[in-house]
Design a protein around this motif. Structure first.
Motif, mmCIF file in Angstrom:
data_model
loop_
_atom_site.group_PDB
_atom_site.id
_atom_site.type_symbol
_atom_site.label_atom_id
_atom_site.label_comp_id
_atom_site.label_asym_id
_atom_site.label_seq_id
_atom_site.Cartn_x
_atom_site.Cartn_y
_atom_site.Cartn_z
ATOM 1 N N ARG A 122 0.858 -1.189 0.000
ATOM 2 C CA ARG A 122 0.000 0.000 0.000
ATOM 3 C C ARG A 122 0.894 1.239 0.000
ATOM 4 O O ARG A 122 1.818 1.348 0.805
ATOM 5 C CB ARG A 122 -0.917 -0.002 1.222
ATOM 6 C CG ARG A 122 -1.986 1.103 1.156
ATOM 7 C CD ARG A 122 -2.984 1.020 2.317
ATOM 8 N NE ARG A 122 -2.374 1.358 3.581
ATOM 9 C CZ ARG A 122 -2.226 0.532 4.597
ATOM 10 N NH1 ARG A 122 -2.643 -0.737 4.491
ATOM 11 N NH2 ARG A 122 -1.667 0.914 5.736
ATOM 12 N N ARG A 123 0.595 2.141 -0.896
ATOM 13 C CA ARG A 123 1.383 3.351 -1.064
ATOM 14 C C ARG A 123 1.299 4.241 0.187
ATOM 15 O O ARG A 123 0.266 4.321 0.849
ATOM 16 C CB ARG A 123 0.862 4.112 -2.286
ATOM 17 C CG ARG A 123 1.692 5.308 -2.735
ATOM 18 C CD ARG A 123 0.986 5.932 -3.944
ATOM 19 N NE ARG A 123 1.635 7.139 -4.397
ATOM 20 C CZ ARG A 123 2.518 7.215 -5.387
ATOM 21 N NH1 ARG A 123 2.862 6.098 -6.013
ATOM 22 N NH2 ARG A 123 3.048 8.349 -5.754
ATOM 23 N N GLY A 176 1.852 3.204 4.931
ATOM 24 C CA GLY A 176 1.800 2.249 3.833
ATOM 25 C C GLY A 176 2.361 0.872 4.192
ATOM 26 O O GLY A 176 2.832 0.626 5.306
ATOM 27 N N ASP A 195 3.918 0.584 -3.655
ATOM 28 C CA ASP A 195 2.804 -0.350 -3.461
ATOM 29 C C ASP A 195 2.887 -1.551 -4.393
ATOM 30 O O ASP A 195 2.022 -2.430 -4.363
ATOM 31 C CB ASP A 195 1.464 0.368 -3.634
ATOM 32 C CG ASP A 195 1.296 0.975 -5.029
ATOM 33 O OD1 ASP A 195 2.267 0.938 -5.820
ATOM 34 O OD2 ASP A 195 0.211 1.506 -5.311
#
Length: 349
Positions: free
Chosen positions: A176-177, A185, A232
């Motif tokens: 996840r960014r 993230g 990500d």
């Protein structure tokens, strides 16, 4: 010998890069037809059956290929101009695998009308260098039952009793960014690193007696867009040299059981090949003075579900190199070897 060299010179003079071998297929087809052999053609594969065919007899396949790789830029002579200098015949495809092809053709012609305890099929295939869909993959179903095969490749007339298969996996770790400064993230790069490290130490339970352990190697990785962004997505590639302990499909499932990344195989068609050292093909080669070894390179043997032995004149170290050549003496030895091999094999039936 003279006819085999003349045929090889004709083959060298006609460009035959994989998937563009129609010219050399015609040369081989015409050569066999002119010799009174009922040659057939499927795509750019040329094949023929021995004259005294008997459906009740086992079938021996004699296979080599007539396609080549593209000539390297470092050639110092015309790759399509067959040139003899001393004992050397220079030209693209002379060693890989023209010498094996013309030697097998000479041996097939010698036994074409003879009574043997087995049938012989000669198959000079196309697209071997790319394992193409119109090469041996298309030809084998058309040939019917085959019990065993000699595969002509440059092995210095030593007997390759096995070769590893190949699976290439495209892997994607997903996170996840987030902003690197705020510890946000889920870092896809770390997921990929964990997977890669897990595969470095992973070894499945079963190990091939002949080919040894499966070899898993990560060869490429691509990740990130800028220094302060937690990525990500991380893409990585794994090269797997498979064995006969597991099928290619089973090997892929083993990887899935270890990694968290999504994986997708590019192909499963290059399969490991292994023949028992007690098989009559191996015993015959050894009786003729050949040593056995496991080949580091792949061939059309990877498409054969029946016992097969890779052996032929020339040296694999010359394959795909600039100024490729074959020794004329190697062609003579190759023809004699194949003739003696078939005769000795016939004695054992």
């Amino acid at each position: 010998m003279e006819q085999a060299v003349a045929l090889l010179k004709k083959l060298i003079a006609v460009p035959s890069v994989s998937r563009d071998e129609a010219g050399t297929a015609t040369v081989i087809y015409d050569h066999l037809r002119e010799a009174g052999i009922d040659a057939q053609r499927l795509h750019n594969n040329v094949y023929a059956r021995s004259a005294n065919w008997d459906d009740d007899k086992p079938v021996l396949l004699l296979n080599s290929h007539h396609d080549t790789v593209k000539p390297a830029a470092s050639w110092t002579r015309d790759p399509f101009a067959p040139t003899i200098k001393g004992d050397c015949l220079y030209g693209l495809g002379s060693n890989d695998a023209g010498a094996s092809a013309v030697s097998l053709i000479a041996a097939f012609k010698h036994f074409y009308n003879k009574e043997l305890p087995f049938n012989i099929i000669l198959a000079i295939s196309a697209e071997e260098e790319v394992t193409g869909e119109h090469g041996i993959r298309a030809l084998l179903p058309a040939l019917g039952r085959i019990d065993m095969a000699l595969v002509g490749e440059p092995t210095q007339l030593q007997a390759a009793v096995g070769e590893r298969g190949l699976v290439v996996l495209d892997c994607v770790a997903r996170g996840r960014r987030g902003h690197a400064a705020r510890n946000e993230g889920i870092n896809a790069l770390y997921i990929a690193m964990d997977d890669i490290n897990a595969m470095r130490s992973y070894q499945p339970e079963k190990v091939s007696q002949l080919l040894g352990p499966i070899k898993f190697t990560t060869t490429m990785i691509e990740c990130g867009t800028q220094h302060n962004v937690v990525p990500d997505e991380c893409r990585w590639v794994m090269d797997i040299r498979t064995t006969d302990a597991y099928t290619n499909e089973e090997t892929i499932e083993l990887v899935r059981s270890v990694v968290k990344s999504d994986i997708k195989e590019r192909s499963t068609r290059i399969r490991a090949s292994a023949i028992d050292k007690s098989h009559r093909l191996v015993l015959t080669a050894v009786a003729l003075g050949s040593d056995t070894f496991v080949s580091p390179t792949t061939s059309d043997m990877s498409q054969m579900a029946f016992p097969s032995l890779k052996i032929g004149p020339g040296d694999s170290a010359r394959s795909h190199t600039a100024d490729e050549y074959i020794l004329l003496s190697e062609i003579e030895q190759g023809i004699d070897f194949y003739k003696n091999f078939i005769a000795r094999l016939a004695e054992k039936y």
